[in-house]
Design a protein around this motif. Structure first.
Motif, PDB file in Angstrom:
ATOM      1  N   ALA A  24       5.659  11.129   7.160  1.00 27.58           N
ATOM      2  CA  ALA A  24       6.179  11.085   8.522  1.00 27.58           C
ATOM      3  C   ALA A  24       5.055  11.048   9.537  1.00 27.58           C
ATOM      4  O   ALA A  24       5.143  10.375  10.572  1.00 27.58           O
ATOM      5  CB  ALA A  24       7.079  12.297   8.766  1.00 27.58           C
ATOM      6  N   ASN A  25       3.981  11.739   9.220  1.00 32.57           N
ATOM      7  CA  ASN A  25       2.794  11.732  10.072  1.00 32.57           C
ATOM      8  C   ASN A  25       1.678  11.029   9.316  1.00 32.57           C
ATOM      9  O   ASN A  25       1.237  11.484   8.265  1.00 32.57           O
ATOM     10  CB  ASN A  25       2.386  13.159  10.418  1.00 32.57           C
ATOM     11  CG  ASN A  25       1.213  13.211  11.387  1.00 32.57           C
ATOM     12  OD1 ASN A  25       0.672  12.178  11.798  1.00 32.57           O
ATOM     13  ND2 ASN A  25       0.818  14.421  11.746  1.00 32.57           N
ATOM     14  N   MET A  26       1.217   9.913   9.837  1.00 34.75           N
ATOM     15  CA  MET A  26       0.210   9.127   9.128  1.00 34.75           C
ATOM     16  C   MET A  26      -1.116   9.869   8.969  1.00 34.75           C
ATOM     17  O   MET A  26      -1.940   9.503   8.131  1.00 34.75           O
ATOM     18  CB  MET A  26      -0.033   7.806   9.860  1.00 34.75           C
ATOM     19  CG  MET A  26       1.045   6.766   9.617  1.00 34.75           C
ATOM     20  SD  MET A  26       1.101   6.176   7.916  1.00 34.75           S
ATOM     21  CE  MET A  26      -0.341   5.130   7.859  1.00 34.75           C
ATOM     22  N   GLU A  27      -1.329  10.923   9.761  1.00 34.84           N
ATOM     23  CA  GLU A  27      -2.546  11.707   9.591  1.00 34.84           C
ATOM     24  C   GLU A  27      -2.540  12.484   8.275  1.00 34.84           C
ATOM     25  O   GLU A  27      -3.572  12.946   7.810  1.00 34.84           O
ATOM     26  CB  GLU A  27      -2.705  12.668  10.772  1.00 34.84           C
ATOM     27  CG  GLU A  27      -2.979  11.965  12.081  1.00 34.84           C
ATOM     28  CD  GLU A  27      -3.172  12.948  13.227  1.00 34.84           C
ATOM     29  OE1 GLU A  27      -2.992  14.161  12.982  1.00 34.84           O
ATOM     30  OE2 GLU A  27      -3.501  12.495  14.338  1.00 34.84           O
ATOM     31  N   GLU A  28      -1.354  12.617   7.663  1.00 34.79           N
ATOM     32  CA  GLU A  28      -1.234  13.314   6.391  1.00 34.79           C
ATOM     33  C   GLU A  28      -1.360  12.373   5.194  1.00 34.79           C
ATOM     34  O   GLU A  28      -1.216  12.812   4.053  1.00 34.79           O
ATOM     35  CB  GLU A  28       0.113  14.032   6.324  1.00 34.79           C
ATOM     36  CG  GLU A  28       0.308  15.061   7.427  1.00 34.79           C
ATOM     37  CD  GLU A  28       1.709  15.640   7.424  1.00 34.79           C
ATOM     38  OE1 GLU A  28       2.520  15.205   6.574  1.00 34.79           O
ATOM     39  OE2 GLU A  28       1.993  16.522   8.254  1.00 34.79           O
ATOM     40  N   LEU A  29      -1.633  11.116   5.452  1.00 34.83           N
ATOM     41  CA  LEU A  29      -1.762  10.140   4.372  1.00 34.83           C
ATOM     42  C   LEU A  29      -3.017  10.422   3.548  1.00 34.83           C
ATOM     43  O   LEU A  29      -4.120  10.505   4.087  1.00 34.83           O
ATOM     44  CB  LEU A  29      -1.834   8.724   4.961  1.00 34.83           C
ATOM     45  CG  LEU A  29      -1.917   7.568   3.965  1.00 34.83           C
ATOM     46  CD1 LEU A  29      -0.644   7.480   3.136  1.00 34.83           C
ATOM     47  CD2 LEU A  29      -2.152   6.249   4.692  1.00 34.83           C
ATOM     48  N   THR A  30      -2.837  10.579   2.248  1.00 39.02           N
ATOM     49  CA  THR A  30      -3.965  10.911   1.362  1.00 39.02           C
ATOM     50  C   THR A  30      -4.213   9.877   0.288  1.00 39.02           C
ATOM     51  O   THR A  30      -5.280   9.875  -0.329  1.00 39.02           O
ATOM     52  CB  THR A  30      -3.724  12.266   0.675  1.00 39.02           C
ATOM     53  OG1 THR A  30      -2.507  12.197  -0.084  1.00 39.02           O
ATOM     54  CG2 THR A  30      -3.624  13.379   1.711  1.00 39.02           C
ATOM     55  N   GLU A  31      -3.263   8.996   0.005  1.00 38.68           N
ATOM     56  CA  GLU A  31      -3.452   7.997  -1.033  1.00 38.68           C
ATOM     57  C   GLU A  31      -2.588   6.786  -0.751  1.00 38.68           C
ATOM     58  O   GLU A  31      -1.636   6.846   0.031  1.00 38.68           O
ATOM     59  CB  GLU A  31      -3.110   8.574  -2.415  1.00 38.68           C
ATOM     60  CG  GLU A  31      -1.663   9.024  -2.551  1.00 38.68           C
ATOM     61  CD  GLU A  31      -1.364   9.599  -3.915  1.00 38.68           C
ATOM     62  OE1 GLU A  31      -2.100   9.283  -4.870  1.00 38.68           O
ATOM     63  OE2 GLU A  31      -0.389  10.365  -4.040  1.00 38.68           O
ATOM     64  N   VAL A  32      -2.926   5.687  -1.388  1.00 36.90           N
ATOM     65  CA  VAL A  32      -2.154   4.445  -1.258  1.00 36.90           C
ATOM     66  C   VAL A  32      -1.869   3.889  -2.647  1.00 36.90           C
ATOM     67  O   VAL A  32      -2.551   4.215  -3.623  1.00 36.90           O
ATOM     68  CB  VAL A  32      -2.909   3.393  -0.418  1.00 36.90           C
ATOM     69  CG1 VAL A  32      -3.082   3.860   1.008  1.00 36.90           C
ATOM     70  CG2 VAL A  32      -4.252   3.067  -1.047  1.00 36.90           C
ATOM     71  N   ILE A  33      -0.845   3.062  -2.724  1.00 37.22           N
ATOM     72  CA  ILE A  33      -0.488   2.388  -3.979  1.00 37.22           C
ATOM     73  C   ILE A  33      -1.439   1.221  -4.192  1.00 37.22           C
ATOM     74  O   ILE A  33      -1.675   0.420  -3.283  1.00 37.22           O
ATOM     75  CB  ILE A  33       0.969   1.910  -3.934  1.00 37.22           C
ATOM     76  CG1 ILE A  33       1.922   3.099  -3.750  1.00 37.22           C
ATOM     77  CG2 ILE A  33       1.324   1.132  -5.197  1.00 37.22           C
ATOM     78  CD1 ILE A  33       3.352   2.693  -3.469  1.00 37.22           C
ATOM     79  N   ASP A  88       0.798  -1.220   0.000  1.00 41.99           N
ATOM     80  CA  ASP A  88       0.000   0.000   0.000  1.00 41.99           C
ATOM     81  C   ASP A  88       0.834   1.275   0.000  1.00 41.99           C
ATOM     82  O   ASP A  88       0.398   2.306  -0.528  1.00 41.99           O
ATOM     83  CB  ASP A  88      -0.936   0.010   1.215  1.00 41.99           C
ATOM     84  CG  ASP A  88      -1.975  -1.101   1.126  1.00 41.99           C
ATOM     85  OD1 ASP A  88      -2.426  -1.356   0.011  1.00 41.99           O
ATOM     86  OD2 ASP A  88      -2.314  -1.688   2.164  1.00 41.99           O
ATOM     87  N   LEU A  89       2.033   1.234   0.582  1.00 43.18           N
ATOM     88  CA  LEU A  89       2.819   2.454   0.720  1.00 43.18           C
ATOM     89  C   LEU A  89       4.242   2.349   0.187  1.00 43.18           C
ATOM     90  O   LEU A  89       4.934   3.363   0.092  1.00 43.18           O
ATOM     91  CB  LEU A  89       2.882   2.889   2.196  1.00 43.18           C
ATOM     92  CG  LEU A  89       1.542   3.222   2.862  1.00 43.18           C
ATOM     93  CD1 LEU A  89       1.747   3.596   4.320  1.00 43.18           C
ATOM     94  CD2 LEU A  89       0.830   4.333   2.130  1.00 43.18           C
ATOM     95  N   ARG A  90       4.690   1.160  -0.179  1.00 42.68           N
ATOM     96  CA  ARG A  90       6.076   1.014  -0.610  1.00 42.68           C
ATOM     97  C   ARG A  90       6.195   0.024  -1.759  1.00 42.68           C
ATOM     98  O   ARG A  90       5.372  -0.886  -1.897  1.00 42.68           O
ATOM     99  CB  ARG A  90       6.973   0.553   0.554  1.00 42.68           C
ATOM    100  CG  ARG A  90       7.015   1.515   1.736  1.00 42.68           C
ATOM    101  CD  ARG A  90       7.999   1.021   2.784  1.00 42.68           C
ATOM    102  NE  ARG A  90       8.090   1.935   3.919  1.00 42.68           N
ATOM    103  CZ  ARG A  90       7.447   1.785   5.070  1.00 42.68           C
ATOM    104  NH1 ARG A  90       6.655   0.746   5.245  1.00 42.68           N
ATOM    105  NH2 ARG A  90       7.602   2.659   6.046  1.00 42.68           N
ATOM    106  N   ILE A  91       7.262   0.207  -2.554  1.00 46.82           N
ATOM    107  CA  ILE A  91       7.608  -0.730  -3.623  1.00 46.82           C
ATOM    108  C   ILE A  91       9.056  -1.144  -3.428  1.00 46.82           C
ATOM    109  O   ILE A  91       9.941  -0.298  -3.275  1.00 46.82           O
ATOM    110  CB  ILE A  91       7.415  -0.103  -5.019  1.00 46.82           C
ATOM    111  CG1 ILE A  91       5.964   0.327  -5.224  1.00 46.82           C
ATOM    112  CG2 ILE A  91       7.837  -1.082  -6.109  1.00 46.82           C
ATOM    113  CD1 ILE A  91       5.705   0.997  -6.569  1.00 46.82           C
ATOM    114  N   ASN A  92       9.313  -2.450  -3.432  1.00 51.30           N
ATOM    115  CA  ASN A  92      10.653  -2.989  -3.235  1.00 51.30           C
ATOM    116  C   ASN A  92      11.131  -3.698  -4.490  1.00 51.30           C
ATOM    117  O   ASN A  92      10.351  -4.333  -5.196  1.00 51.30           O
ATOM    118  CB  ASN A  92      10.678  -3.969  -2.058  1.00 51.30           C
ATOM    119  CG  ASN A  92      10.404  -3.289  -0.732  1.00 51.30           C
ATOM    120  OD1 ASN A  92      10.687  -2.109  -0.553  1.00 51.30           O
ATOM    121  ND2 ASN A  92       9.834  -4.029   0.210  1.00 51.30           N
TER     122      ASN A  92
END
Length: 518
Positions: A291-300, A268-272
C-alpha cells in the motif's frame, strides 16, 4: 541498502524514495518523470564425459546466424550462393546497431523451429534443414524461415513514458495443425502470432478480374469455378490476439500453461493469468505491491508454470527467494504453498550480497521434479520437496567475486543471465562474460567452459574448453581474469528439446552448435 539520490513515481503518482539496489532491479518500470540517471539493473574446469553429449571436443559449430535489419543467414559453409547472403555483415561488425542485439532465443517443442527476438522488435524464425541422402552433414543447420515486426515503439501520453519495442520473451505453443503459434512480448503488450505456409493461390474469380479489381456485375455473363494454382511457398505471420493494458510495470516473463488454454505474464510486482480467447481482461493471481511504496523490499524477477500440473507455478524475487503457488488453494496466490530460500553465510556478507543474490531466471526441469535458478554468480538446483537449501550449486564465474566493485560501477552486476536444461535434465547451461558459456553435468559433477566467438567460428570447428586464470601466472591456452571483455556477454541460450543442439546469443550474433557425430 544505501539510499539513492533518485526518485520514482508509482502508479498512484505519489513521489517515493526507493533504495538504489532495488531501483536498479526495478529497471525503469517506475521511470516516468524520473530525476537524474537510473542504474540498469575458480578452479580448472574438467572435461565432460562424451556420454553426456557435451564432452571435451565434441561440440562443433553448425552455423552462425546474424539478425540485422534486413535478415541474413551467415552459415559457415561454402555453398552459400543460393541463400543470398550478404557477407559484409561478417566483415563489418560495426554495421550492427543497438536494435540488432538479440534479446531472447527459444526452440519450439519439436526443435524444428528456432525463434529469436531482438531489441528492434523483430522476430526471426529459423527452420531446421531436413536430412537428405546427398547432404547428410547438413542435418541440424537452421535457415531463415520467416521474419516479421512483432512490436513497434509506443508512447504512453498519460505517463509521458516511452515503451520500447524490444522483445523480452518468446514462448511457443504446441503445434496442433499445420500452422505454428507463438507468444511474444515487450514491456507492456503480449501478442499471439500465427505462422503458416501458403503454396497455392485461387484464380478465376467471378467478381474480380485477374488484377484483383472488382468487375461490373452487368458485364458478368458466365459462371466460373475458381481453381487453386501452385505458387512459390510463402510464409505468413499474422497477429491473432493482442493482450494489452494489463501491466503497470515492465513484463519480464510469460509462460504457457500445460492446459494450453491459459498463460501468465509477470511484471515487477504482479502476475496475471490470461485465457487465449479473451484479450480484454486478465485475472490477477499475484500482487506484491504494498500500500505504501516506501515499504517495497523486493520485486518479481521471473515466473514459470509447472510443465505438467496446470495449477502450479513458481516465481522468483530480487531477494533470492522462490515461491511455489497452487491456484487451487486460493484465487489470489499472495500466500505461497512453498518457500525456497538458502540461508546466507555471514562470512560472505558484503555490500553486494543483495544484488548478486537476485534471481534472474527460474526454470522447471522437464520432469517437473526440480527447479533451476540463476543468480549473478551461481546456478542452483532445488528439489520441490526440500525448501531450506538447494540440492546442487554450481559456480559459474566465482573468479569475478573480487571484481564486484568494478562490475557495480559499470552496471554489469545487474546483467540478467538465463539458464536452460538439456532434454534429459542431466546437463545445464548458462552464459558468462567474454562470450563464454558454461555447461555442468549433474551426474559426473564435471563442468566445461566454451566460447562462442568469430575467431573459432570456422565450418565444423571443434570447440576447445577454455580456462580463466586468476593468479599472475597463466598457461598458453588460458585467459587472465583481467583480460575478460565484459561487453561480450552470453545472456540468452536455448537447448533443443530432444537433441544435443544449442543456440547461443552473443550480442547480435546467434551461434548454433551441435554434438559432433563420429
Amino acid at each position: 541498502m544505501v539510499p539513492c539520490n533518485y526518485r520514482a513515481q508509482d502508479d498512484e503518482e505519489s513521489w517515493v524514495e526507493v533504495p538504489r539496489t532495488l531501483g536498479c532491479l526495478l529497471q525503469s518500470s517506475l521511470q516516468s518523470n524520473m530525476l537524474g540517471p537510473w542504474c540498469s539493473p575458480t578452479g580448472s574446469p574438467a572435461p565432460l564425459s562424451c556420454e553426456t553429449g557435451c564432452g571435451e571436443g565434441t561440440w562443433i559449430l553448425v552455423c552462425r546466424l546474424l539478425v540485422p535489419t534486413q535478415v541474413s543467414l551467415l552459415s559457415m559453409e561454402e555453398d552459400i550462393d543460393t541463400r543470398k547472403i550478404n557477407n559484409s555483415f561478417l566483415r563489418d561488425h560495426s554495421y550492427a546497431t543497438e536494435a540488432d542485439i538479440i534479446s531472447t532465443v527459444e526452440f519450439n517443442h519439436t526443435g524444428e523451429l528456432l525463434a529469436t527476438g531482438d531489441k528492434g522488435g523483430r522476430v526471426v524464425i529459423f527452420q531446421r534443414e531436413q536430412e537428405s541422402k546427398n547432404q547428410v552433414h547438413r542435418r541440424g543447420e537452421y535457415n531463415v524461415y520467416s521474419t516479421f515486426q512483432s512490436h513497434e515503439p509506443e508512447f504512453d501520453y498519460l505517463k509521458s513514458l516511452e515503451i520500447e519495442e524490444k522483445i523480452n520473451k518468446i514462448r511457443w505453443l504446441p503445434q496442433q495443425n499445420a500452422a505454428y503459434f507463438l507468444l511474444s512480448t515487450n514491456d507492456k503488450t503480449v501478442k499471439l502470432w500465427k505462422v503458416s505456409e501458403r503454396d497455392k493461390r485461387p484464380e478465376g474469380y467471378n467478381l474480380k478480374d485477374e488484377e484483383g479489381r472488382l468487375r461490373d456485375p452487368a458485364t458478368i455473363t458466365t459462371l466460373r469455378v475458381p481453381v487453386l494454382r501452385p505458387m512459390d511457398l510463402m510464409v505468413e505471420a499474422t497477429p491473432r490476439r493482442v493482450f494489452a493494458n494489463a501491466h503497470t510495470y515492465h513484463i519480464n516473463s510469460i509462460s504457457v500453461n500445460s492446459d494450453y488454454e491459459t498463460y501468465m505474464s509477470a511484471d515487477d510486482l504482479r502476475i496475471n493469468l490470461w485465457n487465449f480467447e479473451i484479450t480484454n481482461q486478465s485475472f490477477n493471481i499475484v500482487d506484491i505491491k504494498p500500500a505504501n511504496m516506501e515499504e517495497l523490499t523486493e520485486v518479481i524477477t521471473a515466473a514459470e508454470f509447472h510443465p505438467h500440473h496446470c495449477n502450479t507455478f513458481v516465481y522468483s524475487s530480487s531477494k533470492g527467494t522462490i515461491r511455489l503457488c497452487d491456484m487451487r488453494a486460493s484465487a489470489l496466490c499472495d500466500r505461497h504453498t512453498k518457500f525456497f530460500e538458502e540461508p546466507e553465510d555471514p562470512s560472505n556478507r558484503s555490500f553486494f550480497s543483495e544484488i548478486i543474490s537476485s534471481i534472474s531466471d527460474v526454470k522447471f526441469s522437464h520432469s517437473g521434479r526440480c527447479i533451476m535458478t540463476r543468480d549473478y554468480l551461481t546456478v542452483k538446483v532445488w528439489d520441490l520437496n526440500m525448501e531450506n537449501r538447494p540440492v546442487e550449486t554450481y559456480q559459474v564465474h566465482d573468479y569475478l567475486r573480487s571484481k564486484l566493485c568494478s562490475l557495480y560501477e559499470n552496471d554489469c552486476i545487474f546483467d540478467k543471465f538465463e539458464c536452460v536444461w538439456n532434454g534429459s535434465d542431466s546437463v545445464i547451461m548458462t552464459g558468462s562474460y567474454n562470450n563464454f558459456f558454461r555447461m555442468f553435468d549433474r551426474n559426473t559433477k564435471r563442468d566445461v567452459t566454451l566460447e562462442a566467438s568469430r575467431e573459432n567460428s570456422k565450418p565444423r570447428a571443434i570447440l576447445k574448453p577454455r580456462k580463466v586464470c586468476v593468479g599472475g601466472k597463466r598457461r598458453k591456452d588460458e585467459i587472465s581474469v583481467d583480460s575478460l571483455d565484459f561487453s561480450k556477454k552470453i545472456l540468452h541460450t536455448a537447448w533443443h528439446p530432444s537433441e544435443n543442439i544449442i543456440a547461443v546469443a552473443a550480442t547480435n550474433n546467434l551461434y548454433i552448435f551441435q554434438d559432433k557425430v563420429n
